[in-house]
Write an enzyme that holds these catalytic residues in place. Structure first.
Site, PDB file in Angstrom:
ATOM      1  N   HIS A 249       0.850  -1.187   0.000  1.00  0.00           N
ATOM      2  CA  HIS A 249       0.000   0.000   0.000  1.00  0.00           C
ATOM      3  C   HIS A 249       0.885   1.236   0.000  1.00  0.00           C
ATOM      4  O   HIS A 249       1.961   1.230   0.605  1.00  0.00           O
ATOM      5  CB  HIS A 249      -0.924   0.012   1.236  1.00  0.00           C
ATOM      6  CG  HIS A 249      -2.076   0.945   1.078  1.00  0.00           C
ATOM      7  ND1 HIS A 249      -1.997   2.273   1.408  1.00  0.00           N
ATOM      8  CD2 HIS A 249      -3.322   0.744   0.587  1.00  0.00           C
ATOM      9  CE1 HIS A 249      -3.159   2.848   1.144  1.00  0.00           C
ATOM     10  NE2 HIS A 249      -3.984   1.949   0.638  1.00  0.00           N
ATOM     11  N   GLU A 308      -7.744  -5.403  -0.198  1.00  0.00           N
ATOM     12  CA  GLU A 308      -8.301  -6.183  -1.298  1.00  0.00           C
ATOM     13  C   GLU A 308      -8.255  -7.688  -1.050  1.00  0.00           C
ATOM     14  O   GLU A 308      -9.028  -8.438  -1.634  1.00  0.00           O
ATOM     15  CB  GLU A 308      -7.556  -5.852  -2.606  1.00  0.00           C
ATOM     16  CG  GLU A 308      -7.592  -4.391  -2.983  1.00  0.00           C
ATOM     17  CD  GLU A 308      -8.956  -3.900  -3.421  1.00  0.00           C
ATOM     18  OE1 GLU A 308      -9.960  -4.322  -2.808  1.00  0.00           O
ATOM     19  OE2 GLU A 308      -9.026  -3.099  -4.352  1.00  0.00           O
TER      20      GLU A 308
HETATM   21  N1  ACO Z   1       4.004  -7.507  -4.672  1.00  0.00           N
HETATM   22  C1  ACO Z   1       5.332  -7.481  -4.949  1.00  0.00           C
HETATM   23  N2  ACO Z   1       6.082  -6.372  -4.878  1.00  0.00           N
HETATM   24  C2  ACO Z   1       5.483  -5.232  -4.516  1.00  0.00           C
HETATM   25  C3  ACO Z   1       4.109  -5.194  -4.190  1.00  0.00           C
HETATM   26  C4  ACO Z   1       3.373  -6.388  -4.280  1.00  0.00           C
HETATM   27  N3  ACO Z   1       2.062  -6.435  -3.998  1.00  0.00           N
HETATM   28  N4  ACO Z   1       3.775  -3.932  -3.854  1.00  0.00           N
HETATM   29  C5  ACO Z   1       4.900  -3.211  -3.969  1.00  0.00           C
HETATM   30  N5  ACO Z   1       5.913  -3.991  -4.364  1.00  0.00           N
HETATM   31  C6  ACO Z   1       7.298  -3.597  -4.579  1.00  0.00           C
HETATM   32  C7  ACO Z   1       7.508  -2.962  -5.942  1.00  0.00           C
HETATM   33  O1  ACO Z   1       7.779  -3.913  -6.937  1.00  0.00           O
HETATM   34  C8  ACO Z   1       8.674  -2.054  -5.668  1.00  0.00           C
HETATM   35  O2  ACO Z   1       9.854  -2.820  -5.644  1.00  0.00           O
HETATM   36  P1  ACO Z   1      11.243  -2.229  -6.217  1.00  0.00           P
HETATM   37  O3  ACO Z   1      11.509  -1.000  -5.399  1.00  0.00           O
HETATM   38  O4  ACO Z   1      12.205  -3.342  -5.984  1.00  0.00           O
HETATM   39  O5  ACO Z   1      10.982  -1.904  -7.650  1.00  0.00           O
HETATM   40  C9  ACO Z   1       8.428  -1.573  -4.247  1.00  0.00           C
HETATM   41  O6  ACO Z   1       7.627  -2.585  -3.636  1.00  0.00           O
HETATM   42  C10 ACO Z   1       7.701  -0.261  -4.183  1.00  0.00           C
HETATM   43  O7  ACO Z   1       6.614  -0.266  -5.105  1.00  0.00           O
HETATM   44  P2  ACO Z   1       5.788   1.037  -5.453  1.00  0.00           P
HETATM   45  O8  ACO Z   1       4.893   0.783  -6.611  1.00  0.00           O
HETATM   46  O9  ACO Z   1       6.688   2.211  -5.520  1.00  0.00           O
HETATM   47  O10 ACO Z   1       4.992   1.155  -4.098  1.00  0.00           O
HETATM   48  P3  ACO Z   1       3.642   1.862  -3.833  1.00  0.00           P
HETATM   49  O11 ACO Z   1       3.589   1.999  -2.392  1.00  0.00           O
HETATM   50  O12 ACO Z   1       3.456   3.064  -4.632  1.00  0.00           O
HETATM   51  O13 ACO Z   1       2.582   0.772  -4.352  1.00  0.00           O
HETATM   52  C11 ACO Z   1       0.620  -0.445  -4.651  1.00  0.00           C
HETATM   53  C12 ACO Z   1       1.340   0.615  -3.812  1.00  0.00           C
HETATM   54  C13 ACO Z   1       0.423   0.101  -6.082  1.00  0.00           C
HETATM   55  C14 ACO Z   1      -0.739  -0.724  -4.049  1.00  0.00           C
HETATM   56  C15 ACO Z   1       1.467  -1.756  -4.692  1.00  0.00           C
HETATM   57  O14 ACO Z   1       1.750  -2.188  -3.387  1.00  0.00           O
HETATM   58  C16 ACO Z   1       0.838  -2.852  -5.518  1.00  0.00           C
HETATM   59  O15 ACO Z   1       0.976  -2.849  -6.742  1.00  0.00           O
HETATM   60  N6  ACO Z   1       0.118  -3.829  -4.858  1.00  0.00           N
HETATM   61  C17 ACO Z   1      -0.532  -4.903  -5.580  1.00  0.00           C
HETATM   62  C18 ACO Z   1      -1.877  -4.432  -6.141  1.00  0.00           C
HETATM   63  C19 ACO Z   1      -2.897  -4.223  -5.040  1.00  0.00           C
HETATM   64  O16 ACO Z   1      -3.068  -5.037  -4.145  1.00  0.00           O
HETATM   65  N7  ACO Z   1      -3.631  -3.080  -5.171  1.00  0.00           N
HETATM   66  C20 ACO Z   1      -4.669  -2.691  -4.217  1.00  0.00           C
HETATM   67  C21 ACO Z   1      -4.177  -1.624  -3.296  1.00  0.00           C
HETATM   68  S1  ACO Z   1      -5.380  -1.161  -2.108  1.00  0.00           S
HETATM   69  C22 ACO Z   1      -6.425  -0.151  -2.940  1.00  0.00           C
HETATM   70  O17 ACO Z   1      -6.100   0.531  -3.847  1.00  0.00           O
HETATM   71  C23 ACO Z   1      -7.841  -0.104  -2.544  1.00  0.00           C
END
Ligand code: ACO
Length: 366
Positions: A249, A308
């Site tokens: 998140h 989620e």
């Molecule tokens: N699985 C694996 N790796 C992840 C995940 C995940 N679920 N979430 C973040 N990371 C990793 C990224 O790959 C990245 O790694 P890196 O730095 O080695 O490249 C690092 O963590 C940071 O990722 P960002 O995209 O910068 O983090 P952010 O906090 O902006 O992302 C997000 C938030 C988009 C929700 C992300 O965690 C994600 O894609 N989760 C999976 C999709 C999901 O569950 N979405 C629902 C969110 S809740 C909602 O919107 C209601």
């Protein structure tokens, strides 16, 4: 990185709000003064919407339920425009097309039509896509009970209605998430109207990094199949560069408090279903494996369970198909979009940030 540029606007404060407080460090969500876990499971959705709208409309009735029931009936007239070709599209796209038929406006009656719209259109789209006749709303039912009846074609039990209420309340507002910022802040700041704002919010919600995640959570659980497959399956997914749906998140650095509110709602349903306790135990095993692997692979980035993951389990337990999940999310979040839009209109300024030009220098046109 250019000086002053916050990628993804991370850490940027773009509004003051009285609506909800997302405390990412401590894993707390407060909605107009109430902890989410105290609202969910105890408050019908109509009351939560009233709480959010309070002070933003002059003509608010003491009880929103009758007006929202009447709005569901009014909105159902638009379902006549739903043909088979439209119903076969992605359900959010079909719902968005129907929603676009509603007139723009900023008043309470527009707000109630918009609040009713995802609740009426999502079940209708799913039924027409499956070759069934849409079920008309019953304005005498609560919003949650009517949603279940319109989707499944049969009355819901009180326990099921409470569970859906718990879900809708849990997701009704959440600070400046992507859809709320797009809808209720950026679009509302241009004074385009609430319908335009909600259409923008729905479009942002659709993406798999936001409200599109719970359907893929079910796909993931189904593909894993058994607890012993969890670790190898999840490792392969991460090795491919996939993100694990239902984890991570932008704001929460600890467990998303909504995950536990929804887990409690799933548990409350477990007594009525033979299959559900086993499904929950399996999901918990996958969750634990995912958390462990994420800790190993991303030691510098705290990644925990988000809303989620248990959304998927709860909506599945209510007999709602994965294709409906984003639409059901919109049923709850529309209340937040509308309240933020009204708050933006009341005190906000046109949102217009700046960019830093990094393209080629000035050239001679040919
Ligand atoms: N699985 C694996 N790796 C992840 C995940 C995940 N679920 N979430 C973040 N990371 C990793 C990224 O790959 C990245 O790694 P890196 O730095 O080695 O490249 C690092 O963590 C940071 O990722 P960002 O995209 O910068 O983090 P952010 O906090 O902006 O992302 C997000 C938030 C988009 C929700 C992300 O965690 C994600 O894609 N989760 C999976 C999709 C999901 O569950 N979405 C629902 C969110 S809740 C909602 O919107 C209601």
């Amino acid at each position: 990185m250019s000086q002053g540029l916050a990628h993804g606007l991370e850490g940027v404060i773009a509004a003051h709000t009285v609506l909800s407080d997302v405390d990412g460090a401590h894993g707390r969500l407060v909605i107009r003064g109430y902890a989410v876990e105290d609202l969910a499971g105890h408050t019908p959705f109509e009351q939560a919407a009233h709480l959010l709208f309070d002070g933003f409309f002059d003509d608010m009735p003491a009880d929103l339920a009758p007006a929202l029931g009447a709005a569901r009936v009014k909105v159902f007239a638009e379902v006549a425009a739903l043909d088979e070709a439209l119903a076969k599209r992605d359900p959010v796209e079909a719902m968005r097309a129907l929603l676009a038929r509603l007139p723009d406006g900023d008043d309470l009656s527009t707000a109630l039509l918009l609040l009713a719209a995802p609740a009426v259109f999502t079940p209708a789209v799913l039924r027409v896509a499956a070759g069934q006749t849409p079920v008309a709303p019953d304005p005498a039912l609560s919003h949650a009970a009517d949603i279940l009846q319109m989707t499944r074609g049969q009355p819901a039990s009180d326990a099921e209605t409470r569970a859906l209420d718990a879900y809708l309340v849990t997701v009704c507002d959440h600070g400046l998430n992507a859809s709320t910022f797009a809808a209720a802040r950026v679009i509302a700041s241009t004074r385009a109207g609430l319908t335009s704002a909600v259409l923008g919010g729905l479009s942002a919600l659709k993406g798999p990094l936001h409200g599109g995640a719970p359907g893929p959570v079910i796909d993931m659980l189904d593909a894993i199949g058994a607890p012993e497959n969890a670790r190898p399956w999840l490792e392969k997914a991460l090795a491919r560069g996939d993100r694990l749906m239902g984890f991570g998140h932008r704001i929460y650095r600890v467990r998303d408090p909504r995950a536990d509110a929804l887990k409690a709602a799933v548990r409350a349903l477990s007594g009525a279903s033979k299959a559900l306790p086993g499904r929950v135990a399996f999901a918990e095993a996958v969750e634990q494996a995912a958390l462990q692997i994420l800790r190993e692979r991303k030691p510098d980035r705290p990644l925990d369970t988000n809303v989620e993951f248990y959304t998927a389990l709860l909506l599945e337990a209510l007999g709602l198909p994965p294709a409906s999940f984003t639409g059901v999310f919109a049923m709850g979040r529309t209340a937040g979009w509308i309240a933020h839009a009204r708050e933006q209109l009341a005190g906000g300024k046109l949102i217009r940030p700046q960019s830093v030009y990094v393209g080629p220098g000035v050239r001679q046109a040919a």
